[in-house]
Scaffold this active site. Structure first.
Site, PDB file in Angstrom:
ATOM      1  N   SER A  81     -16.553  21.266 -21.246  1.00  0.00           N
ATOM      2  CA  SER A  81     -15.612  21.702 -20.208  1.00  0.00           C
ATOM      3  C   SER A  81     -14.245  21.847 -20.855  1.00  0.00           C
ATOM      4  O   SER A  81     -13.681  20.879 -21.359  1.00  0.00           O
ATOM      5  CB  SER A  81     -15.570  20.670 -19.076  1.00  0.00           C
ATOM      6  OG  SER A  81     -14.549  20.988 -18.140  1.00  0.00           O
ATOM      7  N   GLY A  82     -13.711  23.055 -20.835  1.00  0.00           N
ATOM      8  CA  GLY A  82     -12.426  23.301 -21.466  1.00  0.00           C
ATOM      9  C   GLY A  82     -11.256  22.926 -20.571  1.00  0.00           C
ATOM     10  O   GLY A  82     -11.332  23.027 -19.347  1.00  0.00           O
ATOM     11  N   LYS A 159     -23.716  23.480 -16.985  1.00  0.00           N
ATOM     12  CA  LYS A 159     -22.982  24.514 -17.711  1.00  0.00           C
ATOM     13  C   LYS A 159     -23.635  25.834 -17.370  1.00  0.00           C
ATOM     14  O   LYS A 159     -24.853  26.005 -17.520  1.00  0.00           O
ATOM     15  CB  LYS A 159     -23.052  24.270 -19.225  1.00  0.00           C
ATOM     16  CG  LYS A 159     -22.073  25.150 -20.001  1.00  0.00           C
ATOM     17  CD  LYS A 159     -20.642  24.742 -19.719  1.00  0.00           C
ATOM     18  CE  LYS A 159     -19.655  25.693 -20.352  1.00  0.00           C
ATOM     19  NZ  LYS A 159     -18.267  25.281 -20.127  1.00  0.00           N
ATOM     20  N   ARG A 191     -19.747  29.364 -11.010  1.00  0.00           N
ATOM     21  CA  ARG A 191     -19.673  27.940 -10.672  1.00  0.00           C
ATOM     22  C   ARG A 191     -20.147  27.708  -9.244  1.00  0.00           C
ATOM     23  O   ARG A 191     -20.894  26.764  -8.960  1.00  0.00           O
ATOM     24  CB  ARG A 191     -18.235  27.432 -10.820  1.00  0.00           C
ATOM     25  CG  ARG A 191     -17.733  27.315 -12.247  1.00  0.00           C
ATOM     26  CD  ARG A 191     -16.408  26.566 -12.322  1.00  0.00           C
ATOM     27  NE  ARG A 191     -15.343  27.217 -11.574  1.00  0.00           N
ATOM     28  CZ  ARG A 191     -14.365  27.920 -12.120  1.00  0.00           C
ATOM     29  NH1 ARG A 191     -14.319  28.086 -13.442  1.00  0.00           N
ATOM     30  NH2 ARG A 191     -13.417  28.468 -11.371  1.00  0.00           N
ATOM     31  N   SER A 229     -19.487  24.039 -14.615  1.00  0.00           N
ATOM     32  CA  SER A 229     -18.469  24.552 -15.528  1.00  0.00           C
ATOM     33  C   SER A 229     -19.014  25.811 -16.179  1.00  0.00           C
ATOM     34  O   SER A 229     -20.127  25.799 -16.724  1.00  0.00           O
ATOM     35  CB  SER A 229     -18.144  23.487 -16.587  1.00  0.00           C
ATOM     36  OG  SER A 229     -17.207  23.961 -17.521  1.00  0.00           O
ATOM     37  N   ALA A 230     -18.257  26.893 -16.126  1.00  0.00           N
ATOM     38  CA  ALA A 230     -18.709  28.168 -16.679  1.00  0.00           C
ATOM     39  C   ALA A 230     -18.175  28.365 -18.092  1.00  0.00           C
ATOM     40  O   ALA A 230     -17.064  27.952 -18.412  1.00  0.00           O
ATOM     41  CB  ALA A 230     -18.271  29.326 -15.787  1.00  0.00           C
ATOM     42  N   SER A 345     -13.221  18.466 -14.461  1.00  0.00           N
ATOM     43  CA  SER A 345     -13.563  19.877 -14.596  1.00  0.00           C
ATOM     44  C   SER A 345     -12.886  20.660 -13.476  1.00  0.00           C
ATOM     45  O   SER A 345     -12.982  20.298 -12.303  1.00  0.00           O
ATOM     46  CB  SER A 345     -15.086  20.042 -14.525  1.00  0.00           C
ATOM     47  OG  SER A 345     -15.457  21.401 -14.485  1.00  0.00           O
ATOM     48  N   GLY A 346     -12.185  21.716 -13.825  1.00  0.00           N
ATOM     49  CA  GLY A 346     -11.483  22.520 -12.833  1.00  0.00           C
ATOM     50  C   GLY A 346     -12.381  23.566 -12.195  1.00  0.00           C
ATOM     51  O   GLY A 346     -13.403  23.955 -12.745  1.00  0.00           O
ATOM     52  N   PRO A 353     -15.385  19.487  -0.435  1.00  0.00           N
ATOM     53  CA  PRO A 353     -14.609  20.274   0.530  1.00  0.00           C
ATOM     54  C   PRO A 353     -13.446  20.982  -0.149  1.00  0.00           C
ATOM     55  O   PRO A 353     -13.031  20.613  -1.255  1.00  0.00           O
ATOM     56  CB  PRO A 353     -14.124  19.217   1.529  1.00  0.00           C
ATOM     57  CG  PRO A 353     -14.096  17.945   0.740  1.00  0.00           C
ATOM     58  CD  PRO A 353     -15.234  18.035  -0.221  1.00  0.00           C
TER      59      PRO A 353
END
Length: 373
Positions: A81-82, A159, A191, A229-230, A345-346, A353
């Site tokens: 995850s970047g 991923k 995602r 995470s993409a 992870s963003g 939610p």
């Protein structure tokens, strides 16, 4: 009956290709053949052109090739995850399993399972076809972990692929149409579809209730246990399921919480207490050492407000809102647990939610005086 026992090792990373911590663990006696997955936070931008993820995977794959028979390194899931904005600390989480003592009367313990799907066609990214494929993969990973009850799954880390200009052109050359030509937007759609695949597998959402148009658009559909995470470095899905199972033994345990918004720490506190933490305030001393891993999702709320106050994460044209959210939630959680090696992870599309997100905690109960055994 022989049970399995989970191993979780968290090591710092000085750079995306720094695998010295895992190498040291092998030298200290950890059997490389027991490794199931390696998760990592790398210090890139977390966007389409974040090649720190692929750089880290390449270094890890080379390391495992040196320690495993031919083909063994390919069976491991590498989920990078970047983005370590703010004070988030780059690190790796090694997940392994070994034969444990008899499971008779041992009670449930942390269980780890993994699965890898076939490559996804570019035109299926962000659509129901991706949801269905991920749901099947999650079920396979649950089987690998000997988790029969979806209620015992506490976190699913995935991923997933994204679209590049070349992948869009590949689809169009075959007469197909990608869900979007915007490569950054494709990350969120992938995602989101992957998260809904988790929701379907765990019985949180019915597959028939999902349409292509809902993905990335309907915030009422979400999973409380998905983290996706993409990345540009793959076209399939690497899936890691974490839960509790009576077929596993040992001191490790996992629990989860769902943050309603980016500063909703009470559910996380409650999960820590369920695991046996007895802290009053920030974790310190032995209790901090008993926290092996903290994984979370972060998302800028779509309303542009946080508990009635305006935020500007969605209005910043220079920095993606996912980067703001990672830093913000990372700081909130670091203040709770007393360190910054947190897997945040963003991009939490359909993961909790709107504005919130799932959190998972892995603990060593043997280091907690108040933990249930």
């Amino acid at each position: 009956m022989m049970a399995r026992e989970a191993i979780v090792l968290r090591v710092p990373a000085a750079a995306p290709d720094d695998v010295s911590g895992i190498e040291s663990a092998f030298k200290a006696g950890l059997d490389s053949r027991n490794v199931v997955a390696i998760l990592g936070k790398t210090e890139g931008n977390g966007c389409v052109n974040d090649f720190t993820r692929a750089f880290a995977v390449s270094a890890l794959h080379r390391l495992m090739e040196r320690h495993l028979p031919a083909g063994g390194a390919d069976a491991i899931s590498y989920v990078m995850s970047g983005g370590t904005e703010g004070a988030l600390s780059p690190h790796l989480l090694l997940l392994a399993r070994q034969d444990g003592a008899s499971s008779d009367g041992a009670g449930p313990a942390l269980a780890i399972g993994s699965a890898q799907t076939a490559d996804l066609r570019p035109e299926d990214i962000g659509r129901v076809a991706q949801v269905a494929q991920v749901a099947e993969g999650v079920r396979a990973a649950m089987g690998d972990a000997s988790i029969g009850d979806a209620a015992e799954v506490h976190f699913v880390q995935i991923k997933c692929p994204l679209l590049t200009a070349g992948r869009v052109m590949d689809a169009e050359a075959r007469g197909a149409t990608a869900v979007t030509r915007d490569t950054l937007k494709s990350m969120g759609l992938s995602r989101g579809a992957s998260a809904l695949g988790v929701a379907v597998a765990l019985g949180e959402v019915e597959l028939d209730a999902i349409t292509d148009e809902m993905i990335g658009r309907d915030p009422t559909l979400w999973s409380g246990r998905a983290s996706t995470s993409a990345g540009v470095e793959l076209m399939n899905h690497e899936i890691v399921v974490l839960g509790m199972s009576p077929a596993w033994t040992g001191p490790l345990a996992i629990d989860h919480a769902v943050m309603a918004d980016a500063i909703d720490v009470d559910p996380v506190r409650a999960a820590l207490r369920r695991l046996g933490f007895t802290f009053d305030g920030q974790l310190r001393g032995d209790e901090q050492g008993a926290l092996l891993a903290l994984l979370a999702k972060a998302e800028a709320g779509g309303s542009g407000r946080l508990r009635g106050r305006r935020h500007t994460m969605l209005d910043d044209s220079d920095i993606s809102s996912t980067r703001h959210a990672r830093a913000f939630v990372g700081g909130v959680l670091a203040g709770l647990v007393g360190h910054s090696e947190i897997f945040v992870s963003g991009g939490a599309e359909h993961q909790g939610p709107d504005g919130g997100g799932p959190v998972a905690i892995i603990a060593d109960r043997s280091r907690l005086a108040g933990a249930e055994r």
